[in-house]
Design a protein around this motif. Sequence first.
Motif, PDB file in Angstrom:
ATOM      1  N   ASN A 162     -14.249  -1.878   5.587  1.00  0.00           N
ATOM      2  CA  ASN A 162     -14.846  -2.057   7.097  1.00  0.00           C
ATOM      3  C   ASN A 162     -13.784  -2.245   8.041  1.00  0.00           C
ATOM      4  OD1 ASN A 162     -17.241  -2.716   6.057  1.00  0.00           O
ATOM      5  ND2 ASN A 162     -16.550  -4.886   4.959  1.00  0.00           N
ATOM      6  N   ALA A 163     -12.364  -1.795   7.693  1.00  0.00           N
ATOM      7  CA  ALA A 163     -11.456  -1.603   8.677  1.00  0.00           C
ATOM      8  C   ALA A 163     -11.617  -0.396   9.869  1.00  0.00           C
ATOM      9  CB  ALA A 163     -10.075  -1.292   8.024  1.00  0.00           C
ATOM     10  N   ASN A 164     -11.160  -0.633  11.127  1.00  0.00           N
ATOM     11  CA  ASN A 164     -11.318   0.315  11.932  1.00  0.00           C
ATOM     12  C   ASN A 164     -10.437   1.517  11.583  1.00  0.00           C
ATOM     13  OD1 ASN A 164     -13.360  -1.089  13.277  1.00  0.00           O
ATOM     14  ND2 ASN A 164     -11.695  -1.965  14.735  1.00  0.00           N
ATOM     15  N   SER A 165      -9.357   1.136  11.338  1.00  0.00           N
ATOM     16  CA  SER A 165      -8.305   2.195  10.971  1.00  0.00           C
ATOM     17  C   SER A 165      -7.200   1.548   9.936  1.00  0.00           C
ATOM     18  CB  SER A 165      -7.463   2.730  12.124  1.00  0.00           C
ATOM     19  OG  SER A 165      -6.770   1.691  12.868  1.00  0.00           O
ATOM     20  N   VAL A 166      -6.906   2.559   9.108  1.00  0.00           N
ATOM     21  CA  VAL A 166      -5.984   2.135   7.809  1.00  0.00           C
ATOM     22  C   VAL A 166      -4.647   3.060   8.053  1.00  0.00           C
ATOM     23  CG1 VAL A 166      -5.425   1.458   5.719  1.00  0.00           C
ATOM     24  CG2 VAL A 166      -7.636   0.700   6.852  1.00  0.00           C
ATOM     25  N   VAL A 167      -3.608   2.632   8.218  1.00  0.00           N
ATOM     26  CA  VAL A 167      -2.364   3.691   8.193  1.00  0.00           C
ATOM     27  C   VAL A 167      -2.813   4.978   8.666  1.00  0.00           C
ATOM     28  CG1 VAL A 167      -0.056   3.357   7.481  1.00  0.00           C
ATOM     29  CG2 VAL A 167      -1.860   2.384   6.019  1.00  0.00           C
ATOM     30  N   LEU A 225       1.008  -1.323   0.035  1.00  0.00           N
ATOM     31  CA  LEU A 225      -0.005   0.203  -0.062  1.00  0.00           C
ATOM     32  C   LEU A 225       0.903   1.180   0.019  1.00  0.00           C
ATOM     33  CD1 LEU A 225      -2.874   1.334   0.566  1.00  0.00           C
ATOM     34  CD2 LEU A 225      -2.265   0.866   2.783  1.00  0.00           C
ATOM     35  N   PHE A 226       0.524   2.179  -0.815  1.00  0.00           N
ATOM     36  CA  PHE A 226       1.246   3.473  -0.643  1.00  0.00           C
ATOM     37  C   PHE A 226       0.266   4.314  -0.394  1.00  0.00           C
ATOM     38  CE2 PHE A 226       2.716   7.214  -3.104  1.00  0.00           C
ATOM     39  CZ  PHE A 226       4.212   7.320  -2.664  1.00  0.00           C
ATOM     40  N   PHE A 227       0.674   5.156   0.733  1.00  0.00           N
ATOM     41  CA  PHE A 227      -0.156   6.122   1.529  1.00  0.00           C
ATOM     42  C   PHE A 227       0.633   7.349   2.024  1.00  0.00           C
ATOM     43  CE2 PHE A 227      -2.490   7.631   5.292  1.00  0.00           C
ATOM     44  CZ  PHE A 227      -3.551   7.898   4.665  1.00  0.00           C
ATOM     45  N   SER A 228       0.419   8.408   1.838  1.00  0.00           N
ATOM     46  CA  SER A 228       0.972   9.653   2.254  1.00  0.00           C
ATOM     47  C   SER A 228       2.534   9.473   2.042  1.00  0.00           C
ATOM     48  CB  SER A 228       0.663   9.916   3.684  1.00  0.00           C
ATOM     49  OG  SER A 228      -0.745  10.281   3.902  1.00  0.00           O
ATOM     50  N   SER A 229       2.957   9.145   0.777  1.00  0.00           N
ATOM     51  CA  SER A 229       4.112   9.168   0.552  1.00  0.00           C
ATOM     52  C   SER A 229       5.026   8.058   1.164  1.00  0.00           C
ATOM     53  CB  SER A 229       5.025  10.405   0.493  1.00  0.00           C
ATOM     54  OG  SER A 229       4.422  11.467  -0.031  1.00  0.00           O
ATOM     55  N   PHE A 230       4.597   7.046   1.888  1.00  0.00           N
ATOM     56  CA  PHE A 230       5.116   6.018   2.470  1.00  0.00           C
ATOM     57  C   PHE A 230       4.449   4.599   1.898  1.00  0.00           C
ATOM     58  CE2 PHE A 230       5.619   9.503   5.425  1.00  0.00           C
ATOM     59  CZ  PHE A 230       6.722   9.614   5.641  1.00  0.00           C
ATOM     60  N   TYR A 231       5.331   3.489   2.034  1.00  0.00           N
ATOM     61  CA  TYR A 231       5.083   2.352   1.585  1.00  0.00           C
ATOM     62  C   TYR A 231       4.634   1.430   2.591  1.00  0.00           C
ATOM     63  CZ  TYR A 231       6.225   2.887  -3.344  1.00  0.00           C
ATOM     64  OH  TYR A 231       6.196   3.376  -4.700  1.00  0.00           O
ATOM     65  N   TYR A 232       3.743   0.670   2.579  1.00  0.00           N
ATOM     66  CA  TYR A 232       3.179  -0.240   3.701  1.00  0.00           C
ATOM     67  C   TYR A 232       2.971  -1.673   3.208  1.00  0.00           C
ATOM     68  CZ  TYR A 232       2.303   3.992   6.372  1.00  0.00           C
ATOM     69  OH  TYR A 232       2.459   5.137   6.917  1.00  0.00           O
ATOM     70  N   LEU A 233       3.179  -2.734   4.202  1.00  0.00           N
ATOM     71  CA  LEU A 233       2.894  -4.111   3.881  1.00  0.00           C
ATOM     72  C   LEU A 233       1.419  -4.420   4.446  1.00  0.00           C
ATOM     73  CD1 LEU A 233       3.221  -6.682   2.508  1.00  0.00           C
ATOM     74  CD2 LEU A 233       4.406  -7.105   4.537  1.00  0.00           C
ATOM     75  N   TYR A 274       4.688  -0.654   8.327  1.00  0.00           N
ATOM     76  CA  TYR A 274       5.538   0.542   7.642  1.00  0.00           C
ATOM     77  C   TYR A 274       7.015  -0.467   7.296  1.00  0.00           C
ATOM     78  CZ  TYR A 274       8.177   4.896   7.159  1.00  0.00           C
ATOM     79  OH  TYR A 274       8.788   5.958   6.726  1.00  0.00           O
ATOM     80  N   LEU A 275       7.152  -0.424   5.861  1.00  0.00           N
ATOM     81  CA  LEU A 275       8.069  -0.920   5.230  1.00  0.00           C
ATOM     82  C   LEU A 275       9.496  -0.552   5.819  1.00  0.00           C
ATOM     83  CD1 LEU A 275       7.214  -1.444   1.506  1.00  0.00           C
ATOM     84  CD2 LEU A 275       7.234  -3.223   3.430  1.00  0.00           C
ATOM     85  N   LYS A 276       9.725   0.615   6.149  1.00  0.00           N
ATOM     86  CA  LYS A 276      10.925   1.227   6.885  1.00  0.00           C
ATOM     87  C   LYS A 276      11.360   0.394   8.149  1.00  0.00           C
ATOM     88  CE  LYS A 276      13.519   5.194   8.336  1.00  0.00           C
ATOM     89  NZ  LYS A 276      13.348   6.696   8.529  1.00  0.00           N
TER      90      LYS A 276
END
Length: 53
Positions: free
Chosen positions: A48-53, A2-10, A22-24
């Motif tokens: 349906n997620a409570n919070s995502v990144v 996932l790419f969100f707010s200039s950062f990559y996440y798994l 957070y990939l870092k």
Amino acid sequence: MLFFSSFYYLMCLENEILKTLYLKSIKDIKLLKENFEASLDISRILKNANSVV
């Protein structure tokens, strides 16, 4: 991934719980020869997620 707010996440689902990493901050990644196909509707999970990144 996932790419969100200039950062990559798994993003993964474990025991029906959506997790984002957070990939870092991920260490000791091992590349496997195994493949998989995502069988889940990711947009449904995110909606349906409570919070995502």
